[in-house]
Design a protein around this motif. Structure first.
Motif, mmCIF file in Angstrom:
data_model
loop_
_atom_site.group_PDB
_atom_site.id
_atom_site.type_symbol
_atom_site.label_atom_id
_atom_site.label_comp_id
_atom_site.label_asym_id
_atom_site.label_seq_id
_atom_site.Cartn_x
_atom_site.Cartn_y
_atom_site.Cartn_z
ATOM 1 N N ILE A 77 0.864 -1.175 0.000
ATOM 2 C CA ILE A 77 0.000 0.000 0.000
ATOM 3 C C ILE A 77 0.902 1.227 0.000
ATOM 4 O O ILE A 77 1.761 1.375 0.879
ATOM 5 N N VAL A 78 0.718 2.097 -0.981
ATOM 6 C CA VAL A 78 1.412 3.372 -0.995
ATOM 7 C C VAL A 78 0.545 4.358 -0.231
ATOM 8 O O VAL A 78 -0.650 4.494 -0.508
ATOM 9 N N VAL A 79 1.143 5.014 0.746
ATOM 10 C CA VAL A 79 0.421 5.959 1.593
ATOM 11 C C VAL A 79 0.936 7.359 1.310
ATOM 12 O O VAL A 79 2.130 7.624 1.448
ATOM 13 N N GLU A 80 0.029 8.249 0.892
ATOM 14 C CA GLU A 80 0.366 9.656 0.761
ATOM 15 C C GLU A 80 -0.013 10.341 2.064
ATOM 16 O O GLU A 80 -1.176 10.310 2.477
ATOM 17 N N ILE A 81 0.966 10.938 2.696
ATOM 18 C CA ILE A 81 0.739 11.655 3.952
ATOM 19 C C ILE A 81 0.491 13.110 3.582
ATOM 20 O O ILE A 81 1.386 13.797 3.116
ATOM 21 N N ALA A 82 -0.744 13.574 3.786
ATOM 22 C CA ALA A 82 -1.141 14.892 3.315
ATOM 23 C C ALA A 82 -1.350 15.913 4.427
ATOM 24 O O ALA A 82 -1.678 17.065 4.140
ATOM 25 N N SER A 83 -1.188 15.510 5.693
ATOM 26 C CA SER A 83 -1.379 16.464 6.789
ATOM 27 C C SER A 83 -0.564 16.023 7.995
ATOM 28 O O SER A 83 -0.213 14.847 8.126
ATOM 29 N N PRO A 84 -0.296 16.947 8.918
ATOM 30 C CA PRO A 84 0.386 16.565 10.157
ATOM 31 C C PRO A 84 -0.416 15.540 10.969
ATOM 32 O O PRO A 84 0.157 14.645 11.580
ATOM 33 N N ALA A 85 -1.750 15.652 10.955
ATOM 34 C CA ALA A 85 -2.580 14.678 11.682
ATOM 35 C C ALA A 85 -2.432 13.291 11.067
ATOM 36 O O ALA A 85 -2.359 12.288 11.787
ATOM 37 N N GLY A 86 -2.389 13.216 9.743
ATOM 38 C CA GLY A 86 -2.175 11.936 9.074
ATOM 39 C C GLY A 86 -0.809 11.366 9.394
ATOM 40 O O GLY A 86 -0.670 10.169 9.663
ATOM 41 N N ALA A 87 0.215 12.219 9.387
ATOM 42 C CA ALA A 87 1.572 11.776 9.713
ATOM 43 C C ALA A 87 1.636 11.227 11.133
ATOM 44 O O ALA A 87 2.261 10.188 11.382
ATOM 45 N N ALA A 88 0.983 11.895 12.067
ATOM 46 C CA ALA A 88 1.003 11.454 13.465
ATOM 47 C C ALA A 88 0.297 10.108 13.624
ATOM 48 O O ALA A 88 0.784 9.231 14.342
ATOM 49 N N ALA A 89 -0.843 9.945 12.970
ATOM 50 C CA ALA A 89 -1.571 8.677 13.072
ATOM 51 C C ALA A 89 -0.759 7.534 12.479
ATOM 52 O O ALA A 89 -0.659 6.452 13.073
ATOM 53 N N LEU A 90 -0.158 7.765 11.322
ATOM 54 C CA LEU A 90 0.630 6.713 10.688
ATOM 55 C C LEU A 90 1.866 6.382 11.519
ATOM 56 O O LEU A 90 2.195 5.213 11.706
ATOM 57 N N ALA A 91 2.532 7.408 12.058
ATOM 58 C CA ALA A 91 3.723 7.182 12.879
ATOM 59 C C ALA A 91 3.390 6.402 14.147
ATOM 60 O O ALA A 91 4.188 5.593 14.619
ATOM 61 N N ALA A 92 2.198 6.635 14.701
ATOM 62 C CA ALA A 92 1.797 5.909 15.908
ATOM 63 C C ALA A 92 1.529 4.435 15.615
ATOM 64 O O ALA A 92 1.737 3.581 16.471
ATOM 65 N N ALA A 93 1.083 4.146 14.392
ATOM 66 C CA ALA A 93 0.726 2.763 14.046
ATOM 67 C C ALA A 93 1.856 2.012 13.360
ATOM 68 O O ALA A 93 2.010 0.810 13.564
ATOM 69 N N VAL A 94 2.641 2.710 12.555
ATOM 70 C CA VAL A 94 3.699 2.081 11.759
ATOM 71 C C VAL A 94 4.972 2.898 11.948
ATOM 72 O O VAL A 94 4.961 4.098 11.684
ATOM 73 N N PRO A 95 6.046 2.293 12.370
ATOM 74 C CA PRO A 95 7.296 3.057 12.564
ATOM 75 C C PRO A 95 7.709 3.779 11.291
ATOM 76 O O PRO A 95 7.477 3.316 10.184
ATOM 77 N N ALA A 96 8.315 4.951 11.474
ATOM 78 C CA ALA A 96 8.751 5.749 10.333
ATOM 79 C C ALA A 96 9.767 4.974 9.501
ATOM 80 O O ALA A 96 10.602 4.250 10.038
ATOM 81 N N HIS A 97 9.685 5.151 8.202
ATOM 82 C CA HIS A 97 10.593 4.452 7.296
ATOM 83 C C HIS A 97 10.651 5.197 5.975
ATOM 84 O O HIS A 97 9.730 5.950 5.646
ATOM 85 N N PRO A 98 11.711 5.030 5.219
ATOM 86 C CA PRO A 98 11.828 5.760 3.956
ATOM 87 C C PRO A 98 10.915 5.184 2.880
ATOM 88 O O PRO A 98 10.461 4.054 2.972
ATOM 89 N N LEU A 99 10.669 5.981 1.851
ATOM 90 C CA LEU A 99 9.869 5.552 0.713
ATOM 91 C C LEU A 99 10.426 4.241 0.161
ATOM 92 O O LEU A 99 11.614 4.087 -0.014
ATOM 93 N N GLY A 100 9.536 3.323 -0.078
ATOM 94 C CA GLY A 100 9.945 2.055 -0.673
ATOM 95 C C GLY A 100 10.192 0.958 0.343
ATOM 96 O O GLY A 100 10.202 -0.206 -0.005
ATOM 97 N N ALA A 101 10.403 1.304 1.606
ATOM 98 C CA ALA A 101 10.607 0.268 2.618
ATOM 99 C C ALA A 101 9.266 -0.252 3.057
ATOM 100 O O ALA A 101 8.317 0.493 3.216
ATOM 101 N N THR A 102 9.156 -1.542 3.205
ATOM 102 C CA THR A 102 7.890 -2.149 3.620
ATOM 103 C C THR A 102 7.961 -2.509 5.084
ATOM 104 O O THR A 102 8.916 -3.115 5.526
ATOM 105 N N GLN A 103 6.927 -2.115 5.827
ATOM 106 C CA GLN A 103 6.848 -2.463 7.244
ATOM 107 C C GLN A 103 5.788 -3.501 7.431
ATOM 108 O O GLN A 103 4.754 -3.461 6.925
#
Length: 185
Positions: free
Chosen positions: A159-185
């Motif tokens: 799944i490619v995720v476009e992070i379009a807001s700080p709220a989206g970034a925070a939710a994704l970071a809380a659920a999935v550890p930060a990682h560079p584009l292309g890395a699969t978690q």
């Protein structure tokens, strides 16, 4: 803000679980032969190919009825909405664009703003045009363009995720550890 990351199905399941436990969360499901909004149940598989719900997302932010004033004798007191944090998962591109229009139109409405302030929109790109869709009339799809915090596009098993807001970034970071584009978690 617009960053892209790649997650796997397990990462998406963790995001859904987090949203279900931290917000009033809803997602598109098939019920009685039609697509509709239902409370998010992380144990239920996500319906990637669910049809476009007829009721859209407007009713989450603009209820049919609302108490605006309470009268006590000759005095009126304004009643502000008690808006709980909400998450909508599976918003289609046409509804996301419609929501962006609503946000501009109702920018000065304090009741609308109170409901939108703590709402997280997790939208999904469509795999193709739907029979009832209107994306070509509003330049809205089938890929996501506007009106969401996290935009999901399913590609094979990822799944490619476009992070379009700080709220989206925070939710994704809380659920999935930060990682560079292309890395699969």
């Amino acid at each position: 803000m617009s960053d892209l990351v790649s997650i796997d199905g397990a990462g998406f399941d963790r995001l859904r679980g987090l949203l279900a436990h931290t917000r009033d969360a809803y997602e598109v499901v098939h019920e009685a032969g039609a697509a509709t909004w239902a409370p998010l149940d992380p144990s239920r598989p996500f319906a990637w190919d669910a049809a476009l719900p007829l009721d859209g997302v407007k009713h989450f932010f603009l209820p049919d009825r609302e108490i605006l004033l309470q009268w006590r004798g000759d005095t009126a007191a304004e009643v502000r909405p008690d808006a709980a944090p909400v998450a909508l998962v599976g918003v289609r591109p046409c509804d996301a664009v419609a929501l962006a229009y609503q946000d501009r139109f109702f920018a000065d409405d304090p009741y609308y703003r109170a409901r939108r302030a703590d709402a997280l929109i997790v939208a999904t790109s469509c795999s193709g045009a739907c029979a009832r869709g209107f994306c070509n009339q509003v330049d809205a799809g089938p890929m996501l363009r506007d009106g969401f915090d996290l935009g999901l596009t399913r590609l094979g098993d990822g799944i490619v995720v476009e992070i379009a807001s700080p709220a989206g970034a925070a939710a994704l970071a809380a659920a999935v550890p930060a990682h560079p584009l292309g890395a699969t978690q």
